[in-house]
Design a protein around this motif. Sequence first.
Motif, mmCIF file in Angstrom:
data_model
loop_
_atom_site.group_PDB
_atom_site.id
_atom_site.type_symbol
_atom_site.label_atom_id
_atom_site.label_comp_id
_atom_site.label_asym_id
_atom_site.label_seq_id
_atom_site.Cartn_x
_atom_site.Cartn_y
_atom_site.Cartn_z
ATOM 1 N N THR A 145 0.834 -1.199 0.000
ATOM 2 C CA THR A 145 0.000 0.000 0.000
ATOM 3 C C THR A 145 0.872 1.253 0.000
ATOM 4 O O THR A 145 0.632 2.193 -0.757
ATOM 5 C CB THR A 145 -0.905 0.003 1.256
ATOM 6 N N ARG B 34 1.100 4.088 -2.922
ATOM 7 C CA ARG B 34 0.807 5.497 -2.617
ATOM 8 C C ARG B 34 1.942 6.404 -3.029
ATOM 9 O O ARG B 34 1.739 7.491 -3.566
ATOM 10 C CB ARG B 34 0.572 5.667 -1.114
ATOM 11 N N SER C 207 -3.004 11.275 -4.414
ATOM 12 C CA SER C 207 -2.924 10.865 -3.004
ATOM 13 C C SER C 207 -4.294 10.777 -2.329
ATOM 14 O O SER C 207 -4.443 10.123 -1.318
ATOM 15 C CB SER C 207 -2.037 11.839 -2.232
#
Length: 450
Positions: A313, A317, A324
């Motif tokens: 994750t 990101r 975002s």
Amino acid sequence: MEHRGKREVAIVGRPNVGKSALFNRLVGRNIAIVHDQPGITRDRISAESRRGDFILWDTGGIGGAGESELVEEVHRAAETAMSEADLLLFLVDAQEGLTPIDQELARRLRRSRRPVLLVINKIDHPKHENLAAEFSRLGFESVTISAAHGRGIDSLVKVIERELPAADTKEKITALSVAIVGRPNVGKSSLINAILSDRRTIVSRLPGTTRDAVDVAYRRGNDHFLLIDTAGIRPRGKHSSSVEVFSVMRSERTIRRADLCVLVTDATSGVTAQDKKIAALMQKAHKPSLVVVNKWDLLKPELRKRETLAKLTRETREQLFFLSYAPVLVASALTGENVEELFRLIAKIRRASRDQVGTGLLNRLLREAFVANPPPAIANQRLKLFYATQTREEEEPLLATPEFVLFVNNPQLVTNTYARYLEAQIRAARPFLGLPLMLDFRPRAQGRTL
Ligand code: GDP
């Protein structure tokens, strides 16, 4: 995306009573095209009837299950139909006669308080009409037909039309259009498959499908969705760079049409340059977005599951930092893991889109932001904020993009960096999950500085 609410008719009945045959008769065409769609299981389809002005649901279709599961399935399908249809066609088999499952279904249908029409099938010949008699004790209005031979269909359609509410009294149905985008082979078709074959999903296919863009409509509970441009998802097994270029161009169009975009990436390859290109399109189009990192099963998640998840994750990101606001969901289309979570996230994003930052709070937090980190002077001028407010939509759209109007001395003094900083301050108060924020800087000559 909105379409006029159509009246809906659902066929309910135990297996083998002839639901598919009746479905095809009422739809009045070969529905093979529906089968061509990935993952649309035969048992939860709907189509617009050409014989009448309504949408027909085939809720039954249960195959291969054992006797007890089978009963469960019939009931579940009936339950869904009962909560949503305007008219229920309760189909029974005259040649088999009244069975205990029919009786149990009848009880439930009665309790639903929806209009029910008992359709007694397999009366292939006038001399079989007497077989219908035993069903009369169920107490429903009934018609006799032979779906296989097309007998009695005209009068059935007439009765359906009579029983349905008038065509224009149904309220508008609004469906959230969702685009599943991503480069080839990340598992978009598989994800669509996983969504559509999920028990909670009821698939329909509504008008509005053009030749090259196939939109699949479905619903879960009371939420209506439209998966848009699923034709843009390339068939399996084709690899070429022209396919890749094509898919980006196509994505751009699809993204623009969507209320919400789901970017699918592949956990085994990480975020690639092409993923970024597509994510950038989503960001540029200011679309509510989320990211699904697919093929989680291939990472052997049973080992160090939490760390692997967190790392995946985080890396995603970082790579997609410009998107975002989009939540990242790790999933597997193959095993179905987290597909349900995808819908929970979508619901969360929709709730977030109704969030309002009160004017008092907004102005206070922006004023503090200006003090904590003053804007840079540009050509001896410094940005000043007079007043800010979040705009409110008159008519609540399905998924509003939060918009803020900031009255300033001179909008030209707003740098991108500073706008992003202010956005971050607003998000610290309200995260607005999955949603881009629009900051609209407007000039205001006079007024008080905050
Ligand atoms: P699309 O081009 O994005 O539509 O990708 P497909 O859905 O055709 O999937 C490409 C390949 O990846 C197929 O061989 C799928 O079976 C496989 N695949 C898709 N999702 C998953 C997954 O979650 N796990 C695994 N192991 N394979 C997957």
